[in-house]
Design an enzyme around this catalytic site. Structure first.
Site, PDB file in Angstrom:
ATOM      1  N   LYS A 155      -2.686   5.982  -4.429  1.00  0.00           N
ATOM      2  CA  LYS A 155      -3.839   6.861  -4.138  1.00  0.00           C
ATOM      3  C   LYS A 155      -3.739   8.209  -4.833  1.00  0.00           C
ATOM      4  O   LYS A 155      -2.641   8.749  -5.004  1.00  0.00           O
ATOM      5  CB  LYS A 155      -3.956   7.086  -2.617  1.00  0.00           C
ATOM      6  CG  LYS A 155      -3.921   5.789  -1.821  1.00  0.00           C
ATOM      7  CD  LYS A 155      -4.138   5.983  -0.335  1.00  0.00           C
ATOM      8  CE  LYS A 155      -3.845   4.694   0.413  1.00  0.00           C
ATOM      9  NZ  LYS A 155      -2.449   4.548   0.842  1.00  0.00           N
ATOM     10  N   TYR A 210       3.066   9.793  -0.173  1.00  0.00           N
ATOM     11  CA  TYR A 210       4.119   9.171   0.644  1.00  0.00           C
ATOM     12  C   TYR A 210       5.507   9.410   0.026  1.00  0.00           C
ATOM     13  O   TYR A 210       6.523   9.198   0.680  1.00  0.00           O
ATOM     14  CB  TYR A 210       3.906   7.655   0.822  1.00  0.00           C
ATOM     15  CG  TYR A 210       2.590   7.242   1.457  1.00  0.00           C
ATOM     16  CD1 TYR A 210       1.745   8.170   2.050  1.00  0.00           C
ATOM     17  CD2 TYR A 210       2.201   5.902   1.470  1.00  0.00           C
ATOM     18  CE1 TYR A 210       0.531   7.778   2.615  1.00  0.00           C
ATOM     19  CE2 TYR A 210       0.999   5.512   2.035  1.00  0.00           C
ATOM     20  CZ  TYR A 210       0.168   6.448   2.596  1.00  0.00           C
ATOM     21  OH  TYR A 210      -1.020   6.054   3.151  1.00  0.00           O
ATOM     22  N   ASP A 237       0.843  -1.198   0.000  1.00  0.00           N
ATOM     23  CA  ASP A 237       0.000   0.000   0.000  1.00  0.00           C
ATOM     24  C   ASP A 237       0.879   1.249   0.000  1.00  0.00           C
ATOM     25  O   ASP A 237       1.667   1.461   0.918  1.00  0.00           O
ATOM     26  CB  ASP A 237      -0.883   0.008   1.261  1.00  0.00           C
ATOM     27  CG  ASP A 237      -1.800   1.227   1.292  1.00  0.00           C
ATOM     28  OD1 ASP A 237      -2.854   1.173   0.645  1.00  0.00           O
ATOM     29  OD2 ASP A 237      -1.441   2.238   1.931  1.00  0.00           O
TER      30      ASP A 237
END
Ligand SMILES: NC(=O)c1ccc[n+]([C@@H]2O[C@H](COP(=O)([O-])OP(=O)(O)OC[C@H]3O[C@@H](n4cnc5c(N)ncnc54)[C@H](OP(=O)(O)O)[C@@H]3O)[C@@H](O)[C@H]2O)c1
Length: 269
Positions: free
Chosen positions: A76, A51, A46
């Site tokens: 995402k 990030y 994930d």
């Protein structure tokens, strides 16, 4: 059940029940951590644009030699990128060195979420994402989305732990065919020294972290604990050789104290 066990999502895609969270693993460390994880059996990773570690993860995936179809990769859509969703996904794919992601999530319920959701469906049609879903959506956000779209998110990734047992949200999502993915399942370490948790962990000869992860799995949710340490990566996947009794599950359910270690999306109109 083991690390390769998958749950079926509402479009038929299958998601490994346990994945590696990668928030706070910077790009420099990501290659090594993800290579370690893939080497010991993790198949579900994930990440998110925000990030900043998609490049490192891409390098690890390539180096690992694990066949693409065995992997389940999530990234995402960041809040600032809703004006070019397809472009944002393509940018992530480039960094990850992938042709498609298995799951593309809207990171948060921004004010333009319902319009954006329509565009996200295009990603499935054009093969950039096998599945799309949302993150940090409350029942209110989901109800609103479902009233405007017949296309049901496959996943809602939310903060969920024994200390933040969102029973109502879990039941709502189940009833709509939306799989919950539990993030910050270890409360970012905050509750690992809780004496009542340690008592249960000792009973099963497991660590507090393993009990928290197993609790999520026994509630039929996907869980994505994060660790940078190889030892803890191993510890966190060693959760398939024991079963928490119904009585102890009830006790653990009772540990709920609505503890949020991240943020509360309820505030987003
Ligand atoms: N969609 C969203 O908005 C959202 C928000 C937050 C998180 N997430 C995702 O969910 C993932 C997990 O959540 P999280 O990173 O917030 O928190 P978490 O998984 O609950 O906790 C991670 C922390 O626990 C430590 N840890 C890991 N395993 C341990 C063990 N066995 N024993 C003791 N300590 C241990 C880690 O340290 P070490 O690394 O040093 O082991 C790290 O400090 C994220 O990485 C991210 O992928 C998504």
């Amino acid at each position: 059940m083991d690390i390769s066990t998958r749950l079926q999502l509402n479009n038929g895609t299958k998601i490994p029940v346990l994945g590696l969270g990668t928030w706070k693993i910077d790009d420099g460390d990501a290659e090594k951590v993800v290579l370690d994880a893939l080497g010991i059996g993790y198949r579900h990773i994930d990440t998110a644009k925000i990030y900043g570690n998609e490049k490192g993860i891409g390098k690890a995936i390539k180096k690992s030699g694990v066949p693409r179809k065995e992997l389940f990769i999530t990234t995402k859509l960041w809040n600032d990128d809703h004006d070019d969703i397809i472009g944002a996904c393509e940018e992530s794919l480039k960094k990850l060195q992938l042709d498609y992601v298995d799951l593309y999530l809207m990171h948060s319920p921004t004010p333009v979420r319902n319009e954006s959701w329509k565009t996200m469906q295009q990603l499935v049609k054009n093969g950039k994402a096998k599945t799309v879903g949302v993150s940090n959506f409350t029942i209110r956000h989901l109800n609103e989305l479902l009233s405007k779209s017949k296309f049901v998110p496959a996943v809602n990734q939310v903060e969920f732990s024994t200390y933040l047992y969102q029973k109502e949200l879990l039941e709502f999502c189940k009833s709509k065919g939306i799989q919950i993915e539990a993030y910050s399942p270890l409360t970012r370490g905050r509750k690992l020294n809780d004496s009542k948790l340690i008592m249960i962990a000792d009973k099963y000869n497991k660590s507090p972290a393993q009990v928290l992860i197993r609790w999520v799995i026994q509630h039929a949710m996907v869980v994505i604990p994060k660790s940078k340490s190889r030892e803890r990566l191993e510890e966190n996947m060693d959760v398939f050789d024991f079963n928490i009794s119904q009585e102890d599950m009830k006790k653990l359910d009772g540990f709920n104290e609505n503890l949020r270690v991240t943020w509360d999306p309820e505030g987003i109109e």
